[in-house]
Scaffold this motif. Sequence first.
Motif, PDB file in Angstrom:
ATOM      1  N   VAL A 246     -15.185 -11.135 -13.601  1.00  0.00           N
ATOM      2  CA  VAL A 246     -13.964 -11.490 -13.099  1.00  0.00           C
ATOM      3  C   VAL A 246     -14.339 -13.243 -12.831  1.00  0.00           C
ATOM      4  O   VAL A 246     -15.060 -13.460 -11.764  1.00  0.00           O
ATOM      5  CB  VAL A 246     -13.419 -10.748 -12.077  1.00  0.00           C
ATOM      6  CG1 VAL A 246     -12.073 -11.479 -11.647  1.00  0.00           C
ATOM      7  CG2 VAL A 246     -12.943  -9.400 -12.271  1.00  0.00           C
ATOM      8  N   GLN A 247     -13.719 -13.799 -13.750  1.00  0.00           N
ATOM      9  CA  GLN A 247     -13.851 -15.440 -13.404  1.00  0.00           C
ATOM     10  C   GLN A 247     -12.743 -15.849 -12.367  1.00  0.00           C
ATOM     11  O   GLN A 247     -13.108 -16.827 -11.730  1.00  0.00           O
ATOM     12  CB  GLN A 247     -13.540 -15.923 -14.778  1.00  0.00           C
ATOM     13  CG  GLN A 247     -13.772 -17.612 -14.672  1.00  0.00           C
ATOM     14  CD  GLN A 247     -15.087 -18.001 -14.057  1.00  0.00           C
ATOM     15  OE1 GLN A 247     -16.175 -17.709 -14.733  1.00  0.00           O
ATOM     16  NE2 GLN A 247     -15.028 -18.832 -13.112  1.00  0.00           N
ATOM     17  N   ASN A 248     -11.520 -15.193 -12.552  1.00  0.00           N
ATOM     18  CA  ASN A 248     -10.538 -15.770 -11.702  1.00  0.00           C
ATOM     19  C   ASN A 248      -9.641 -14.584 -11.099  1.00  0.00           C
ATOM     20  O   ASN A 248      -9.267 -13.671 -11.847  1.00  0.00           O
ATOM     21  CB  ASN A 248      -9.433 -16.801 -12.442  1.00  0.00           C
ATOM     22  CG  ASN A 248     -10.149 -18.015 -12.498  1.00  0.00           C
ATOM     23  OD1 ASN A 248     -10.676 -18.976 -11.801  1.00  0.00           O
ATOM     24  ND2 ASN A 248     -10.017 -18.451 -13.718  1.00  0.00           N
TER      25      ASN A 248
ATOM     26  N   THR B 211      -5.584 -11.424 -12.944  1.00  0.00           N
ATOM     27  CA  THR B 211      -6.956 -10.944 -12.990  1.00  0.00           C
ATOM     28  C   THR B 211      -7.413 -11.682 -14.283  1.00  0.00           C
ATOM     29  O   THR B 211      -7.225 -11.103 -15.418  1.00  0.00           O
ATOM     30  CB  THR B 211      -7.252  -9.804 -12.863  1.00  0.00           C
ATOM     31  OG1 THR B 211      -6.590  -9.353 -11.596  1.00  0.00           O
ATOM     32  CG2 THR B 211      -8.710  -9.544 -12.450  1.00  0.00           C
ATOM     33  N   ASP B 212      -8.490 -12.465 -14.293  1.00  0.00           N
ATOM     34  CA  ASP B 212      -9.228 -13.107 -15.512  1.00  0.00           C
ATOM     35  C   ASP B 212     -10.438 -12.303 -15.786  1.00  0.00           C
ATOM     36  O   ASP B 212     -11.525 -12.417 -14.785  1.00  0.00           O
ATOM     37  CB  ASP B 212      -9.448 -14.353 -15.543  1.00  0.00           C
ATOM     38  CG  ASP B 212      -8.202 -15.333 -15.757  1.00  0.00           C
ATOM     39  OD1 ASP B 212      -6.975 -14.615 -15.874  1.00  0.00           O
ATOM     40  OD2 ASP B 212      -8.170 -16.553 -15.365  1.00  0.00           O
ATOM     41  N   PHE B 213     -10.580 -11.161 -16.787  1.00  0.00           N
ATOM     42  CA  PHE B 213     -11.786 -10.635 -17.152  1.00  0.00           C
ATOM     43  C   PHE B 213     -12.653 -11.383 -18.209  1.00  0.00           C
ATOM     44  O   PHE B 213     -12.018 -11.502 -19.424  1.00  0.00           O
ATOM     45  CB  PHE B 213     -11.629  -9.320 -17.523  1.00  0.00           C
ATOM     46  CG  PHE B 213     -10.869  -8.357 -16.580  1.00  0.00           C
ATOM     47  CD1 PHE B 213     -11.609  -7.329 -15.818  1.00  0.00           C
ATOM     48  CD2 PHE B 213      -9.521  -8.211 -16.395  1.00  0.00           C
ATOM     49  CE1 PHE B 213     -11.242  -6.776 -14.901  1.00  0.00           C
ATOM     50  CE2 PHE B 213      -8.932  -7.745 -15.391  1.00  0.00           C
ATOM     51  CZ  PHE B 213      -9.965  -6.926 -14.533  1.00  0.00           C
ATOM     52  N   ALA B 214     -13.612 -12.135 -18.167  1.00  0.00           N
ATOM     53  CA  ALA B 214     -14.292 -13.029 -18.942  1.00  0.00           C
ATOM     54  C   ALA B 214     -15.569 -12.676 -19.385  1.00  0.00           C
ATOM     55  O   ALA B 214     -16.201 -11.868 -19.079  1.00  0.00           O
ATOM     56  CB  ALA B 214     -14.735 -14.358 -18.078  1.00  0.00           C
ATOM     57  N   LEU B 215     -15.606 -12.763 -20.780  1.00  0.00           N
ATOM     58  CA  LEU B 215     -16.816 -12.684 -21.614  1.00  0.00           C
ATOM     59  C   LEU B 215     -17.715 -13.807 -21.328  1.00  0.00           C
ATOM     60  O   LEU B 215     -17.566 -14.881 -21.100  1.00  0.00           O
ATOM     61  CB  LEU B 215     -16.463 -12.333 -22.853  1.00  0.00           C
ATOM     62  CG  LEU B 215     -15.379 -11.486 -23.647  1.00  0.00           C
ATOM     63  CD1 LEU B 215     -15.355 -11.572 -24.908  1.00  0.00           C
ATOM     64  CD2 LEU B 215     -15.933 -10.034 -22.797  1.00  0.00           C
TER      65      LEU B 215
ATOM     66  N   LEU C  13     -12.852 -18.300  -6.566  1.00  0.00           N
ATOM     67  CA  LEU C  13     -12.847 -17.891  -7.884  1.00  0.00           C
ATOM     68  C   LEU C  13     -11.152 -17.573  -8.148  1.00  0.00           C
ATOM     69  O   LEU C  13     -10.710 -16.647  -8.387  1.00  0.00           O
ATOM     70  CB  LEU C  13     -13.387 -16.594  -8.221  1.00  0.00           C
ATOM     71  CG  LEU C  13     -15.031 -16.954  -8.051  1.00  0.00           C
ATOM     72  CD1 LEU C  13     -15.676 -15.601  -8.394  1.00  0.00           C
ATOM     73  CD2 LEU C  13     -15.431 -18.004  -9.294  1.00  0.00           C
ATOM     74  N   THR C  14     -10.247 -18.624  -8.140  1.00  0.00           N
ATOM     75  CA  THR C  14      -9.182 -18.565  -8.523  1.00  0.00           C
ATOM     76  C   THR C  14      -8.514 -19.870  -8.604  1.00  0.00           C
ATOM     77  O   THR C  14      -9.131 -20.858  -8.397  1.00  0.00           O
ATOM     78  CB  THR C  14      -7.982 -17.902  -7.332  1.00  0.00           C
ATOM     79  OG1 THR C  14      -6.805 -17.604  -7.915  1.00  0.00           O
ATOM     80  CG2 THR C  14      -8.058 -18.546  -6.088  1.00  0.00           C
ATOM     81  N   TYR C  15      -7.259 -20.091  -8.915  1.00  0.00           N
ATOM     82  CA  TYR C  15      -6.548 -21.761  -8.992  1.00  0.00           C
ATOM     83  C   TYR C  15      -5.217 -21.363  -8.509  1.00  0.00           C
ATOM     84  O   TYR C  15      -4.687 -20.380  -8.525  1.00  0.00           O
ATOM     85  CB  TYR C  15      -6.768 -22.501 -10.154  1.00  0.00           C
ATOM     86  CG  TYR C  15      -6.260 -21.770 -11.364  1.00  0.00           C
ATOM     87  CD1 TYR C  15      -4.780 -21.765 -11.768  1.00  0.00           C
ATOM     88  CD2 TYR C  15      -7.109 -21.039 -12.211  1.00  0.00           C
ATOM     89  CE1 TYR C  15      -4.470 -21.276 -12.740  1.00  0.00           C
ATOM     90  CE2 TYR C  15      -6.722 -20.289 -13.356  1.00  0.00           C
ATOM     91  CZ  TYR C  15      -5.260 -20.169 -13.688  1.00  0.00           C
ATOM     92  OH  TYR C  15      -4.826 -19.651 -14.747  1.00  0.00           O
ATOM     93  N   ASN C  16      -4.625 -22.668  -7.995  1.00  0.00           N
ATOM     94  CA  ASN C  16      -3.148 -22.536  -7.325  1.00  0.00           C
ATOM     95  C   ASN C  16      -2.226 -21.926  -8.366  1.00  0.00           C
ATOM     96  O   ASN C  16      -2.125 -22.415  -9.485  1.00  0.00           O
ATOM     97  CB  ASN C  16      -2.864 -23.946  -7.148  1.00  0.00           C
ATOM     98  CG  ASN C  16      -1.613 -23.973  -6.192  1.00  0.00           C
ATOM     99  OD1 ASN C  16      -1.506 -23.072  -5.524  1.00  0.00           O
ATOM    100  ND2 ASN C  16      -0.512 -24.924  -6.383  1.00  0.00           N
TER     101      ASN C  16
END
Length: 319
Positions: A35-37, A63-67, A55-58
């Motif tokens: 999870v990137q974000n 939820t960002d599941f990253a490769l 690990l987020t932004y405004n």
Amino acid sequence: MIRPLALLTLALATPAGAFDFAQPIACTLGTDCHVQNYFDRDPGAGTADVGCGNLTYNGHDGTDFALPSLAAMQAGVDVLAAAPGTVRGIRDGMPDIAISDPAAPPLDGRDCGNGVAIDHGDGWETQYCHMKQGSIRVRTGDRVETGQPLGLVGLSGNTEFPHLHLTIRKDGTELDPFAPEPATACGTVPPDTLWSAPLAYDPFGFTGAGFFTAVPEWDAIKAGLDSPATLPTDAPALVLWASYFGPRQGDELTLAITGPQGEVIRQTIPIDRTQAIAFRAVGKRTPQGGWPAGSYSGEIALTRNGVELGRQGVMLTVE
């Protein structure tokens, strides 16, 4: 390979009347995805993920599941329906290209890129974004079941890295699946989550590591740089590199190479700024007479406030 060592499990129970949502991507968190974000829990101009981390932004509403690389995306990773429901809409046909690339087409409001929206009934909805061009396997009106493939993870829309952005909504309001009650303070174990099986909050992890004969280019690492199994004794240099997500200012990253005659190099690098993703490398030029033949090991570790958050190891044979 990602080998997170500090994980906080955040799934205990599900709110009454809520859906259970399964992991929406066919990978193993902490091994071949991460999870990137997370959902931004700060209602104001600041940011805070569910663990009070960076690990987020405004305004991030999902939820960002990253490769770990473009190569992983190109190999194909399924996006999965997180719960049963009816496909409310799809979009396909947008190219897989980073938004910062000068060749990227205008978004014209299509920040989600290629995607799927699913209606689960009773006001529940999921949206799946940044999918691979031409990969979507469902059509509007289709009935889908939990775990059914919807398409592939891609790089379409407003994104810089291959990932799946999942948004969960109830009656039009976005919810954090790790802590759906807005009043839940970050950093505390929430009384409930929306996940059907526990998903771990990980503040840091390695996304790749390896040996090389020079400091590699960042673009090569993001593409999926492989670590060689062997190098010749006259290789111009011996370099150990590592890529990772979630570094914070004040962390310390240690990289060390050990060979058949003992330690080749060890360096501890203070992290001078908080970043989403980064990489570092250390190495030495070839000594006179070449590198001694034999086995070499690379070890990388990151510590935060004296606590080790991750460790990664790689091997190499010089012959």
